[in-house]
Write a protein that holds these residues in place. Sequence first.
Motif, mmCIF file in Angstrom:
data_model
loop_
_atom_site.group_PDB
_atom_site.id
_atom_site.type_symbol
_atom_site.label_atom_id
_atom_site.label_comp_id
_atom_site.label_asym_id
_atom_site.label_seq_id
_atom_site.Cartn_x
_atom_site.Cartn_y
_atom_site.Cartn_z
ATOM 1 N N ARG A 109 0.672 -1.682 -0.192
ATOM 2 C CA ARG A 109 -0.156 -0.008 -0.131
ATOM 3 C C ARG A 109 0.064 1.207 0.096
ATOM 4 O O ARG A 109 0.745 2.497 -0.426
ATOM 5 C CB ARG A 109 -0.934 -0.424 1.095
ATOM 6 N N GLY A 110 2.474 1.158 0.768
ATOM 7 C CA GLY A 110 3.040 2.313 0.424
ATOM 8 C C GLY A 110 3.358 2.846 -0.765
ATOM 9 O O GLY A 110 3.916 3.941 -1.295
ATOM 10 N N GLU A 111 4.038 1.092 -1.069
ATOM 11 C CA GLU A 111 4.565 1.414 -2.353
ATOM 12 C C GLU A 111 3.246 2.315 -3.696
ATOM 13 O O GLU A 111 3.417 3.105 -4.023
ATOM 14 C CB GLU A 111 4.849 0.158 -3.377
ATOM 15 N N LYS A 112 2.538 1.860 -3.222
ATOM 16 C CA LYS A 112 1.482 2.319 -4.114
ATOM 17 C C LYS A 112 0.716 3.877 -4.090
ATOM 18 O O LYS A 112 0.732 4.694 -5.038
ATOM 19 C CB LYS A 112 -0.199 1.624 -4.008
ATOM 20 N N PHE A 113 0.605 3.939 -2.821
ATOM 21 C CA PHE A 113 0.838 5.604 -2.503
ATOM 22 C C PHE A 113 1.277 6.366 -3.065
ATOM 23 O O PHE A 113 1.474 7.295 -3.654
ATOM 24 C CB PHE A 113 0.396 5.991 -1.247
ATOM 25 N N ALA A 114 2.926 6.199 -3.392
ATOM 26 C CA ALA A 114 3.996 6.599 -3.592
ATOM 27 C C ALA A 114 3.781 7.020 -4.756
ATOM 28 O O ALA A 114 3.709 7.495 -5.327
ATOM 29 C CB ALA A 114 5.737 6.381 -2.860
ATOM 30 N N ALA A 115 3.476 6.019 -5.668
ATOM 31 C CA ALA A 115 3.393 5.974 -7.225
ATOM 32 C C ALA A 115 1.789 6.451 -7.756
ATOM 33 O O ALA A 115 2.233 7.678 -8.574
ATOM 34 C CB ALA A 115 2.810 4.656 -7.453
ATOM 35 N N ASP A 116 0.933 6.896 -6.475
ATOM 36 C CA ASP A 116 -0.257 7.410 -6.810
ATOM 37 C C ASP A 116 0.139 8.939 -6.388
ATOM 38 O O ASP A 116 -0.731 10.133 -7.659
ATOM 39 C CB ASP A 116 -1.356 7.519 -5.728
ATOM 40 N N ALA A 117 1.075 9.263 -5.808
ATOM 41 C CA ALA A 117 1.486 10.796 -6.031
ATOM 42 C C ALA A 117 2.651 11.363 -6.796
ATOM 43 O O ALA A 117 2.349 12.002 -7.038
ATOM 44 C CB ALA A 117 2.594 10.861 -4.228
ATOM 45 N N ASN A 142 -6.126 6.224 -1.854
ATOM 46 C CA ASN A 142 -5.727 5.376 -1.325
ATOM 47 C C ASN A 142 -4.695 5.793 0.310
ATOM 48 O O ASN A 142 -5.160 4.433 1.309
ATOM 49 C CB ASN A 142 -4.526 5.033 -2.551
ATOM 50 N N CYS A 143 -4.857 6.641 0.556
ATOM 51 C CA CYS A 143 -4.172 7.103 2.339
ATOM 52 C C CYS A 143 -5.332 6.890 2.614
ATOM 53 O O CYS A 143 -5.285 6.148 3.795
ATOM 54 C CB CYS A 143 -4.104 8.958 1.639
ATOM 55 N N LYS A 144 -6.705 6.956 2.578
ATOM 56 C CA LYS A 144 -7.779 6.979 3.336
ATOM 57 C C LYS A 144 -7.767 4.914 3.375
ATOM 58 O O LYS A 144 -8.355 4.895 4.840
ATOM 59 C CB LYS A 144 -8.877 7.258 2.701
ATOM 60 N N ALA A 145 -8.050 4.414 2.899
ATOM 61 C CA ALA A 145 -7.965 2.895 2.753
ATOM 62 C C ALA A 145 -6.830 2.985 3.937
ATOM 63 O O ALA A 145 -7.752 1.702 4.844
ATOM 64 C CB ALA A 145 -7.455 2.589 1.939
ATOM 65 N N CYS A 146 -5.195 3.263 3.607
ATOM 66 C CA CYS A 146 -4.683 2.406 4.774
ATOM 67 C C CYS A 146 -4.575 3.255 5.571
ATOM 68 O O CYS A 146 -4.744 2.242 7.073
ATOM 69 C CB CYS A 146 -3.406 3.325 4.003
ATOM 70 N N HIS A 147 -5.172 4.163 6.175
ATOM 71 C CA HIS A 147 -5.878 5.192 7.074
ATOM 72 C C HIS A 147 -7.005 4.005 8.246
ATOM 73 O O HIS A 147 -6.762 3.236 9.356
ATOM 74 C CB HIS A 147 -7.099 5.580 7.477
ATOM 75 N N ASP A 148 -7.764 3.301 7.394
ATOM 76 C CA ASP A 148 -8.883 2.212 7.616
ATOM 77 C C ASP A 148 -8.322 1.000 8.309
ATOM 78 O O ASP A 148 -9.391 0.609 9.488
ATOM 79 C CB ASP A 148 -10.181 1.775 6.888
ATOM 80 N N ASN A 149 -7.908 0.603 7.567
ATOM 81 C CA ASN A 149 -7.119 -0.573 8.210
ATOM 82 C C ASN A 149 -6.356 -0.469 8.623
ATOM 83 O O ASN A 149 -5.940 -1.471 10.059
ATOM 84 C CB ASN A 149 -6.546 -1.361 6.696
ATOM 85 N N TYR A 150 -5.252 0.459 8.652
ATOM 86 C CA TYR A 150 -3.981 0.227 10.260
ATOM 87 C C TYR A 150 -4.048 1.439 11.186
ATOM 88 O O TYR A 150 -3.071 1.527 11.330
ATOM 89 C CB TYR A 150 -2.578 0.135 8.973
ATOM 90 N N ARG A 151 -4.964 2.843 11.043
ATOM 91 C CA ARG A 151 -4.276 3.684 11.511
ATOM 92 C C ARG A 151 -5.301 3.581 13.017
ATOM 93 O O ARG A 151 -6.421 3.554 12.763
ATOM 94 C CB ARG A 151 -4.248 5.205 11.231
ATOM 95 N N ALA A 152 -4.848 3.916 14.142
ATOM 96 C CA ALA A 152 -5.553 4.171 15.449
ATOM 97 C C ALA A 152 -5.861 5.117 15.834
ATOM 98 O O ALA A 152 -5.020 5.766 15.532
ATOM 99 C CB ALA A 152 -4.994 3.333 16.285
ATOM 100 N N ASP A 153 -6.943 5.314 15.565
ATOM 101 C CA ASP A 153 -7.333 6.903 16.101
ATOM 102 C C ASP A 153 -7.100 6.992 17.589
ATOM 103 O O ASP A 153 -6.784 6.500 18.398
ATOM 104 C CB ASP A 153 -9.282 7.090 16.224
#
Length: 153
Positions: A109-117, A142-153
């Motif tokens: 996902r990080g690689e895709k995020f960088a590619a999207d940027a 892509n940013c939001k999807a990663c947050h949904d899966n991996y970021r704690a609030d």
Amino acid sequence: MKKNLLSIALLCSGVMLSQPALANAFENGEDAVTYRQAAFQMIRFNLVDINEMFRGNVPYDVERVQRRAEALATLTQLPWEAFTIPGADHASGKVKAALWQNLDDFNQRGEKFAADAAALHEAAQGGERRAIQGAFREFANNCKACHDNYRAD
């Protein structure tokens, strides 16, 4: 003159020999967390600025979008190393335990995020608002999807 050249050569060789010790800038997991949080804050700043222009909350300025997109293309390459530092998984931070259990998915996902940027940057260089907006939407989703899966609030 020869002494100066010899001194410079010795200094340079000492610097070159010490490079493996400087393989990364992190002393521990907490340093890695600080680094990645700073990188994500810079990403957030640039993302929000572009978003505010597309929402009409601030005047749209294609040159400003281009600067922000260029920054994002660089910044989105930075935080990933800080997730691989020993101890980073036990350090404080706003990540869910699922990240450490799915590190391969997270890295993809990080690689895709960088590619999207990079795609956003390319679209911004073209200056066509619709193309920029489409690339920005993909990047932000892509940013939001990663947050949904991996970021704690």
